[in-house]
Design an enzyme around this catalytic site. Sequence first.
Site, PDB file in Angstrom:
ATOM      1  N   SER A 151      35.066  40.997  38.082  1.00 29.54           N
ATOM      2  CA  SER A 151      36.615  40.812  38.453  1.00 29.54           C
ATOM      3  C   SER A 151      37.545  41.198  37.341  1.00 29.54           C
ATOM      4  O   SER A 151      37.237  41.104  36.209  1.00 29.54           O
ATOM      5  CB  SER A 151      36.552  39.242  38.972  1.00 29.54           C
ATOM      6  OG  SER A 151      37.897  38.979  39.031  1.00 29.54           O
ATOM      7  N   TYR A 164      34.760  30.090  38.256  1.00 32.36           N
ATOM      8  CA  TYR A 164      34.761  31.691  38.553  1.00 32.36           C
ATOM      9  C   TYR A 164      35.205  32.532  37.301  1.00 32.36           C
ATOM     10  O   TYR A 164      34.578  33.633  37.011  1.00 32.36           O
ATOM     11  CB  TYR A 164      35.999  31.743  39.650  1.00 32.36           C
ATOM     12  CG  TYR A 164      35.937  33.201  40.330  1.00 32.36           C
ATOM     13  CD1 TYR A 164      34.959  33.649  41.622  1.00 32.36           C
ATOM     14  CD2 TYR A 164      36.998  34.178  39.981  1.00 32.36           C
ATOM     15  CE1 TYR A 164      34.906  34.826  41.766  1.00 32.36           C
ATOM     16  CE2 TYR A 164      37.033  35.675  40.171  1.00 32.36           C
ATOM     17  CZ  TYR A 164      35.978  35.661  41.321  1.00 32.36           C
ATOM     18  OH  TYR A 164      35.761  36.923  41.927  1.00 32.36           O
TER      19      TYR A 164
HETATM   20  P1  NAD Z   1      32.899  38.025  50.513  1.00 36.43           P
HETATM   21  O1  NAD Z   1      33.070  36.436  50.570  1.00 36.43           O
HETATM   22  O2  NAD Z   1      33.280  38.716  51.694  1.00 36.43           O
HETATM   23  O3  NAD Z   1      31.332  38.155  50.228  1.00 36.43           O
HETATM   24  C1  NAD Z   1      30.456  37.668  49.156  1.00 36.43           C
HETATM   25  C2  NAD Z   1      29.141  37.898  49.738  1.00 36.43           C
HETATM   26  O4  NAD Z   1      28.447  36.874  48.679  1.00 36.43           O
HETATM   27  C3  NAD Z   1      29.054  37.330  51.097  1.00 36.43           C
HETATM   28  O5  NAD Z   1      28.100  38.125  51.871  1.00 36.43           O
HETATM   29  C4  NAD Z   1      28.057  35.862  51.127  1.00 36.43           C
HETATM   30  O6  NAD Z   1      27.222  35.737  52.104  1.00 36.43           O
HETATM   31  C5  NAD Z   1      27.433  36.398  49.804  1.00 36.43           C
HETATM   32  N1  NAD Z   1      26.795  35.268  49.032  1.00 36.43           N
HETATM   33  C6  NAD Z   1      27.404  34.048  48.560  1.00 36.43           C
HETATM   34  N2  NAD Z   1      26.561  33.342  47.821  1.00 36.43           N
HETATM   35  C7  NAD Z   1      25.464  33.878  47.949  1.00 36.43           C
HETATM   36  C8  NAD Z   1      24.294  33.601  47.252  1.00 36.43           C
HETATM   37  N3  NAD Z   1      23.815  32.367  46.894  1.00 36.43           N
HETATM   38  N4  NAD Z   1      23.218  34.475  47.816  1.00 36.43           N
HETATM   39  C9  NAD Z   1      23.470  35.552  48.109  1.00 36.43           C
HETATM   40  N5  NAD Z   1      24.453  36.093  48.820  1.00 36.43           N
HETATM   41  C10 NAD Z   1      25.559  35.179  48.411  1.00 36.43           C
HETATM   42  O7  NAD Z   1      33.984  38.207  49.087  1.00 36.43           O
HETATM   43  P2  NAD Z   1      34.161  39.691  48.560  1.00 36.43           P
HETATM   44  O8  NAD Z   1      35.484  39.462  48.146  1.00 36.43           O
HETATM   45  O9  NAD Z   1      33.432  40.792  49.253  1.00 36.43           O
HETATM   46  O10 NAD Z   1      33.378  39.303  47.123  1.00 36.43           O
HETATM   47  C11 NAD Z   1      32.323  40.173  46.555  1.00 36.43           C
HETATM   48  C12 NAD Z   1      32.224  40.202  45.143  1.00 36.43           C
HETATM   49  O11 NAD Z   1      33.502  40.776  44.631  1.00 36.43           O
HETATM   50  C13 NAD Z   1      32.261  38.958  44.509  1.00 36.43           C
HETATM   51  O12 NAD Z   1      31.297  38.807  43.205  1.00 36.43           O
HETATM   52  C14 NAD Z   1      33.825  38.576  44.048  1.00 36.43           C
HETATM   53  O13 NAD Z   1      33.923  37.561  42.991  1.00 36.43           O
HETATM   54  C15 NAD Z   1      34.166  40.071  43.635  1.00 36.43           C
HETATM   55  N6  NAD Z   1      35.619  40.139  43.833  1.00 36.43           N
HETATM   56  C16 NAD Z   1      36.413  40.068  44.916  1.00 36.43           C
HETATM   57  C17 NAD Z   1      37.707  40.309  44.769  1.00 36.43           C
HETATM   58  C18 NAD Z   1      38.510  40.095  46.185  1.00 36.43           C
HETATM   59  O14 NAD Z   1      39.948  39.927  45.914  1.00 36.43           O
HETATM   60  N7  NAD Z   1      38.171  39.966  47.237  1.00 36.43           N
HETATM   61  C19 NAD Z   1      38.218  40.349  43.626  1.00 36.43           C
HETATM   62  C20 NAD Z   1      37.606  40.413  42.288  1.00 36.43           C
HETATM   63  C21 NAD Z   1      36.167  40.358  42.428  1.00 36.43           C
END
Ligand code: NAD
Length: 269
Positions: A151, A164
């Site tokens: 991130s 986080y």
């Molecule tokens: P999201 O909530 O759509 O996806 C998160 C996924 O992680 C889901 O499929 C959930 O089921 C899975 N998950 C959660 N806990 C888990 C566990 N204990 N074991 C296995 N799977 C688990 O969110 P996203 O935005 O797609 O996030 C994906 C990654 O991208 C994350 O690591 C997040 O920190 C990172 N990220 C997202 C953003 C954003 O703005 N969306 C920005 C920076 C980083």
Amino acid sequence: MRGLKGKNVLVTGGSSGIGQAIAVRFAEYGANVAINYLREREEADDTEQQVEACVSRVKQEGVRHVLVRGDVSKEDEAIDMVAQAVEGLGGLDVLVNNAGIQISRPTEELSSEDFEKVLGVNLLGAFLCAREAIRHFLDNEAPGCILNISSVHQRIPKPGYLGYSVSKGGMQNLTTTLALEYAGRGIRVNGIGPGATITPINQAWIEDPEKKEQVESHIPMGRAGTADEMAGVTCFLASDDGAYITGQTLFVDGGLTLYPSFLTPWSSE
Ligand code: NAD
């Protein structure tokens, strides 16, 4: 993208958002994908359908996919999940550590359980899956690739989200330390640092035009990113075009890490 056809790829948290987009993109380039979901198989139905639709759309033949259950923060489940992916696909070449959660709380109200929960998924989970993937690469004397979905908050502090921020800061070190430890044994480790991206994790502001505008006003490029934009860069880092890159985190953030408040001079007038 060069070098992805026929590769076996495991995406943790592949049932939604960025993980889903990554699984679909790898399939588009002819890779076989193991899609990890957390609890019920149905969680991954949408990803499975999108992978299948994508594979037929781009006429990729013989792309295999499997769904693998597992909570990455639990050691036995992470071990079993990586083993299932290896068995289901017939090997493993690429691990994408994407599963992630966040908990918002002023730090003075943050419980140790909630702090640990976020670290457990975002950092311990990434380590456990990386360790299992590395064991597989070494046992098979085969090259391998690990992509950590970090991130912008591995660099930018995120007040009110201490677990986080700390987890993503740790992920940066996970990326660089593993990259250095295994560079001589054919294993590359890189990360991507998404900025604000339109996925379910951001439901709080995506569907509220006022809040969305507020978020986007902080982004130099003036808009949030898409999950597909994160997926493209992830695939590039795993591809042959990224073959000489290791230990790097590529920020995919519309300029968010460029200290946007310096766009208008204020400090040295
Ligand atoms: P999201 O909530 O759509 O996806 C998160 C996924 O992680 C889901 O499929 C959930 O089921 C899975 N998950 C959660 N806990 C888990 C566990 N204990 N074991 C296995 N799977 C688990 O969110 P996203 O935005 O797609 O996030 C994906 C990654 O991208 C994350 O690591 C997040 O920190 C990172 N990220 C997202 C953003 C954003 O703005 N969306 C920005 C920076 C980083």
